[in-house]
Scaffold this active site. Structure first.
Site, PDB file in Angstrom:
ATOM      1  N   CYS A 110      -7.874   7.057   8.067  1.00  0.00           N
ATOM      2  CA  CYS A 110      -6.985   6.977   8.931  1.00  0.00           C
ATOM      3  C   CYS A 110      -7.162   7.727  10.486  1.00  0.00           C
ATOM      4  CB  CYS A 110      -5.611   7.507   8.499  1.00  0.00           C
ATOM      5  SG  CYS A 110      -5.171   6.621   7.026  1.00  0.00           S
ATOM      6  N   ASN A 114       1.127   0.595   6.304  1.00  0.00           N
ATOM      7  CA  ASN A 114       0.142   1.440   6.756  1.00  0.00           C
ATOM      8  C   ASN A 114      -1.202   0.801   6.785  1.00  0.00           C
ATOM      9  OD1 ASN A 114      -1.859   3.518   7.004  1.00  0.00           O
ATOM     10  ND2 ASN A 114      -0.712   5.047   5.421  1.00  0.00           N
ATOM     11  N   HIS A 157      -0.999   8.267  14.063  1.00  0.00           N
ATOM     12  CA  HIS A 157      -0.948   7.037  13.061  1.00  0.00           C
ATOM     13  C   HIS A 157       0.251   6.726  12.086  1.00  0.00           C
ATOM     14  CE1 HIS A 157      -2.574   5.540   9.384  1.00  0.00           C
ATOM     15  NE2 HIS A 157      -2.258   6.700   8.685  1.00  0.00           N
TER      16      HIS A 157
HETATM   17  O1  UT7 Z   1      -2.346   7.242   5.958  1.00  0.00           O
HETATM   18  C1  UT7 Z   1      -2.920   8.251   5.537  1.00  0.00           C
HETATM   19  C2  UT7 Z   1      -2.068   9.771   5.171  1.00  0.00           C
HETATM   20  N1  UT7 Z   1      -0.950   9.189   4.407  1.00  0.00           N
HETATM   21  C3  UT7 Z   1       0.214   9.784   4.696  1.00  0.00           C
HETATM   22  O2  UT7 Z   1       0.539  10.328   5.559  1.00  0.00           O
HETATM   23  C4  UT7 Z   1       1.262   9.461   3.579  1.00  0.00           C
HETATM   24  C5  UT7 Z   1       2.078  10.807   3.329  1.00  0.00           C
HETATM   25  N2  UT7 Z   1       3.047  10.709   2.421  1.00  0.00           N
HETATM   26  C6  UT7 Z   1       4.156   9.821   2.518  1.00  0.00           C
HETATM   27  O3  UT7 Z   1       4.275   9.161   3.277  1.00  0.00           O
HETATM   28  C7  UT7 Z   1       5.230   9.979   1.301  1.00  0.00           C
HETATM   29  O4  UT7 Z   1       5.089  11.355   0.631  1.00  0.00           O
HETATM   30  C8  UT7 Z   1       5.342   8.734   0.407  1.00  0.00           C
HETATM   31  C9  UT7 Z   1       5.837   7.690   0.917  1.00  0.00           C
HETATM   32  C10 UT7 Z   1       3.888   8.569  -0.263  1.00  0.00           C
HETATM   33  C11 UT7 Z   1       6.218   9.229  -0.705  1.00  0.00           C
HETATM   34  O5  UT7 Z   1       7.600   9.453  -0.204  1.00  0.00           O
HETATM   35  P1  UT7 Z   1       8.305  10.687  -0.878  1.00  0.00           P
HETATM   36  O6  UT7 Z   1       9.535  10.817  -0.214  1.00  0.00           O
HETATM   37  O7  UT7 Z   1       7.202  12.072  -0.463  1.00  0.00           O
HETATM   38  O8  UT7 Z   1       8.415  10.832  -2.348  1.00  0.00           O
HETATM   39  P2  UT7 Z   1       7.927  11.427  -3.530  1.00  0.00           P
HETATM   40  O9  UT7 Z   1       6.533  11.327  -3.862  1.00  0.00           O
HETATM   41  O10 UT7 Z   1       8.413  12.661  -3.268  1.00  0.00           O
HETATM   42  O11 UT7 Z   1       8.804  10.778  -4.517  1.00  0.00           O
HETATM   43  C12 UT7 Z   1      10.199  10.869  -4.696  1.00  0.00           C
HETATM   44  C13 UT7 Z   1      10.717  10.131  -5.699  1.00  0.00           C
HETATM   45  C14 UT7 Z   1       9.895  10.297  -7.128  1.00  0.00           C
HETATM   46  O12 UT7 Z   1      10.679  10.121  -8.073  1.00  0.00           O
HETATM   47  P3  UT7 Z   1      11.325  11.455  -8.962  1.00  0.00           P
HETATM   48  O13 UT7 Z   1      10.309  12.395  -9.290  1.00  0.00           O
HETATM   49  O14 UT7 Z   1      12.367  12.278  -7.548  1.00  0.00           O
HETATM   50  O15 UT7 Z   1      12.364  10.890  -9.985  1.00  0.00           O
HETATM   51  C15 UT7 Z   1       8.839   9.094  -7.175  1.00  0.00           C
HETATM   52  O16 UT7 Z   1       8.541   8.866  -8.362  1.00  0.00           O
HETATM   53  O17 UT7 Z   1      10.623   8.699  -5.361  1.00  0.00           O
HETATM   54  C16 UT7 Z   1       9.848   7.992  -6.574  1.00  0.00           C
HETATM   55  N3  UT7 Z   1       8.911   6.755  -5.800  1.00  0.00           N
HETATM   56  C17 UT7 Z   1       9.470   5.553  -5.751  1.00  0.00           C
HETATM   57  N4  UT7 Z   1      10.765   5.153  -6.223  1.00  0.00           N
HETATM   58  C18 UT7 Z   1      10.999   3.878  -5.854  1.00  0.00           C
HETATM   59  C19 UT7 Z   1       7.891   6.972  -5.684  1.00  0.00           C
HETATM   60  N5  UT7 Z   1       7.495   5.883  -5.224  1.00  0.00           N
HETATM   61  C20 UT7 Z   1       8.438   4.905  -5.400  1.00  0.00           C
HETATM   62  C21 UT7 Z   1       8.559   3.678  -5.135  1.00  0.00           C
HETATM   63  N6  UT7 Z   1       9.948   3.099  -5.381  1.00  0.00           N
HETATM   64  N7  UT7 Z   1       7.880   2.922  -4.409  1.00  0.00           N
END
Ligand code: UT7
Length: 324
Positions: free
Chosen positions: A113, A279, A249
């Site tokens: 990215c 993204n 980005h």
């Molecule tokens: O482009 C290159 C660089 N990439 C980035 O900069 C991406 C950086 N990261 C992010 O944008 C975020 O971390 C994500 C969008 C990938 C994830 O968001 P988050 O708020 O960090 O969620 P999380 O990974 O902390 O997950 C929170 C909860 C989890 O459930 P529990 O453990 O709290 O029960 C996940 O299992 O959300 C759950 N979860 C989902 N729920 C519904 C993860 N993905 C999904 C989903 N739908 N698609």
């Protein structure tokens, strides 16, 4: 030393629309979760027989329409991508062939990215050195082809697109400073490999698909990028108050909000492509910039910060003035 400026811009997104309802039908997720956690409403996927070089060519053709002049004297094509049609030949050589450009070098930039940022830094440097006169910098991805659709934590994020700019010598200074950097210690936090199952001592999933530790990358992005943007502005003797548009980005709307908030920069002046395209890795910055230009937000003389960051972990940015 020659100054450089952007002289044309173009972009392209493929036709196949994938809205959040589509993901509700294939994994345990919801439109509400996707929008509130990422900002994404929709993204577009390439057709089965449509590859990254095709998207890059379409973006370059779109650029050529606005440019109105011949592209036959392009002397370097830099293509940033993590989704090349194949490892060899490079995407850039395929773009050279498909556009029929006879007098050009061709090179792929592999910096995830951060790739478009690196491409801009390289292009500006080649123009400054006087060795090249017309450089096509393209960020293009077909991430839908390397997405694991059983992994809800990554599959909802990505889309396909390409964006292109042309960089040529200028009488006045339009590139003010840049920054490049890497933290390879975070390599295992965002990767795609089919050959190795170990990065930095951590066992990883070598199935050729993208894997991400979202929380770790999120934390790195929101803590590191504001610091690096300030460093880059300081190199240009500028302050964030001198900047009209911030284009980080588009990885996640929440990341853009935290970066803007940290820099005390208004969100209304952040250009993004995450909401309507997802993204798209190396394509997010030129996609966001082109949208801002097309809808009349970006005006001649506006100063802007472009900042790419992602897999590597790597980052690259430029401070520039829009001069079109
Ligand atoms: O482009 C290159 C660089 N990439 C980035 O900069 C991406 C950086 N990261 C992010 O944008 C975020 O971390 C994500 C969008 C990938 C994830 O968001 P988050 O708020 O960090 O969620 P999380 O990974 O902390 O997950 C929170 C909860 C989890 O459930 P529990 O453990 O709290 O029960 C996940 O299992 O959300 C759950 N979860 C989902 N729920 C519904 C993860 N993905 C999904 C989903 N739908 N698609």
């Amino acid at each position: 030393m020659s100054y450089a400026r952007i002289t044309a811009i173009g972009s392209y997104a493929p036709e196949r629309l994938a809205d959040n309802a589509y993901f509700e039908s294939i994994v345990e997720t919801s439109d509400e979760w996707i929008q509130s956690r990422t900002g994404i409403k929709k993204r577009y996927f390439s057709a089965e027989n449509e590859y990254t070089s095709d998207l890059c060519v379409a973006a370059a053709k779109n650029l050529a329409e606005g440019y109105g002049k011949d592209l036959s004297d392009v002397d370097m094509i830099l293509v940033a991508s993590v989704t090349p049609d194949q490892i060899m030949p490079s995407i850039a050589t395929q773009v050279q062939f498909k556009l029929g450009l006879e007098n050009t070098g061709a090179l792929d930039v592999n910096a995830a990215c951060a790739g478009f940022g690196y491409g801009m830094v390289l292009a500006q440097g080649l123009i400054a050195a006087g060795s090249h006169k017309k450089i096509l910098v393209i960020g293009g991805e077909t991430l839908s082809k390397v997405t694991d659709y059983s992994d809800r934590t990554t599959c909802v994020l990505f889309g396909d697109a390409a964006g292109a700019v042309l960089i040529e010598p200028s009488d006045t200074q339009c590139f003010f400073s840049n920054i490049t950097g890497a933290e390879g210690s975070g390599g295992q936090d965002l990767y795609m490999t089919s050959k190795h199952d170990c990065i930095n001592g951590e066992t990883v999933n070598a199935n050729g698909m993208i894997h991400q530790n979202g929380r770790r990358v999120f934390k790195w992005a929101v803590t590191t990028m504001p610091v690096k943007i300030r460093e880059m502005l300081a190199k240009a003797n500028m302050d964030i108050k001198d900047i009209d548009w911030l284009i980080p980005h588009s990885a996640n709307m929440r990341i853009l909000e935290v970066i803007a908030n940290n820099l005390e920069f208004p969100m209304e002046r952040v250009l993004e492509s995450i909401v309507n395209f997802g993204n798209t890795s190396s394509a997010t910055i030129p996609m966001a910039l082109h949208q801002g230009v097309k809808n009349g937000q970006v005006k001649k003389g506006d100063k802007m910060v472009l900042m790419g960051f992602g897999g590597g972990l790597a980052y690259a940015g430029v401070v520039l003035q829009w001069d079109l």
